[in-house]
Write an enzyme that holds these catalytic residues in place. Sequence first.
Site, PDB file in Angstrom:
ATOM      1  N   LYS A 199       0.838  -1.206   0.000  1.00 57.57           N
ATOM      2  CA  LYS A 199       0.000   0.000   0.000  1.00 57.57           C
ATOM      3  C   LYS A 199       0.872   1.256   0.000  1.00 57.57           C
ATOM      4  O   LYS A 199       0.562   2.236  -0.689  1.00 57.57           O
ATOM      5  CB  LYS A 199      -0.933  -0.016   1.207  1.00 57.57           C
ATOM      6  CG  LYS A 199      -2.041  -1.049   1.091  1.00 57.57           C
ATOM      7  CD  LYS A 199      -2.744  -1.294   2.416  1.00 57.57           C
ATOM      8  CE  LYS A 199      -3.762  -2.426   2.286  1.00 57.57           C
ATOM      9  NZ  LYS A 199      -4.368  -2.825   3.566  1.00 57.57           N
ATOM     10  N   GLN A 212      -5.112  -1.896   9.706  1.00 54.92           N
ATOM     11  CA  GLN A 212      -4.845  -3.163   9.036  1.00 54.92           C
ATOM     12  C   GLN A 212      -5.316  -4.330   9.900  1.00 54.92           C
ATOM     13  O   GLN A 212      -4.834  -4.520  11.013  1.00 54.92           O
ATOM     14  CB  GLN A 212      -3.338  -3.299   8.740  1.00 54.92           C
ATOM     15  CG  GLN A 212      -2.961  -4.571   8.012  1.00 54.92           C
ATOM     16  CD  GLN A 212      -3.546  -4.642   6.616  1.00 54.92           C
ATOM     17  OE1 GLN A 212      -3.470  -3.686   5.848  1.00 54.92           O
ATOM     18  NE2 GLN A 212      -4.137  -5.775   6.281  1.00 54.92           N
ATOM     19  N   ASP A 231     -11.791   1.910   4.143  1.00 51.39           N
ATOM     20  CA  ASP A 231     -12.143   0.492   4.003  1.00 51.39           C
ATOM     21  C   ASP A 231     -13.627   0.322   3.712  1.00 51.39           C
ATOM     22  O   ASP A 231     -14.076  -0.766   3.324  1.00 51.39           O
ATOM     23  CB  ASP A 231     -11.792  -0.273   5.287  1.00 51.39           C
ATOM     24  CG  ASP A 231     -10.497  -1.073   5.150  1.00 51.39           C
ATOM     25  OD1 ASP A 231     -10.085  -1.327   4.004  1.00 51.39           O
ATOM     26  OD2 ASP A 231      -9.916  -1.443   6.178  1.00 51.39           O
TER      27      ASP A 231
END
Length: 297
Positions: free
Chosen positions: A59, A103, A126
Amino acid sequence: MTINPELQHKIIDGKIISGTLIEQVSQSVLALNKKGVKPTLAVILIGNDPASQVYVRNKKILCEKVGIESVEYKFDESLAESDLLSLIDVLNNDTNINGILVQFPIPSHISKQKTINRISPNKDVDGLHPINAGKLMNNIECLTPCTPQGSMIMIKSVAKDISGMNAVVLGRSNLVGKPMCQLLINSNCTVTQVHSKTRDIKSFTSNAHILVAAIGIPNFIKSDWVKKDAIIIDVGINRVKKDRNETSKTKLVGDVDFEDVIDKVSSITPVPGGVGLMTVACLMNNTLQATKAQHGF
């Protein structure tokens, strides 16, 4: 993975499609830069899970490529839940931070749902906050979970109009299965969701024009489970031994037995090289969209 050149046209290439999206995001970021805006993503990593470390590294690399600033917060597994929630509060209130990503997985002593709920919906890249989930259900523009978002882009790359098609989603997670169903419904598909408690899964999958597999069982879907000329989106990423006699060498495979079904279907995503690439590209897109919304663009 060796693919017969005659079947190459059936591959939904994640590298090509994600590359197009990444280029679009890069151009939009440049336009924001000219207005004095620098999209910034905060990534929180707790613990030493190897897969999570790889994901976060990838990422960061992609953020650099598209021009998004990446700020990392790394903690060991002993981090208190209250300290994580306090950090999220700080990031929510920081106008220089446009997206917040925790995460997963996180340590068991920290509530995943509390964590998701604490992130401001307009920074929830997300797309997991209940407010974003509710907007998705009501077909209101929102930050959408990255993997389903990427899967829809791949579906529509081979079928412009999917209205009226039968779609089956294997899996019911909040991250993939449920939002995937909602996106398909919003595109006027007739959607069936199957899972571990479903009786006779094959009877549903074999009638699906679109089949999305997200159950985490390697090579679960065989040729006789799919409809002729179906579109197959394989979300599964499973590591298996290359050879039964080998103890160390492994390879990545999906939830669909790629080599068994490719002759029968019209289009299929490979593993690797498919949905996984789109997921990270859509995270960049979500960060861009969050930034634009926060600045009124």
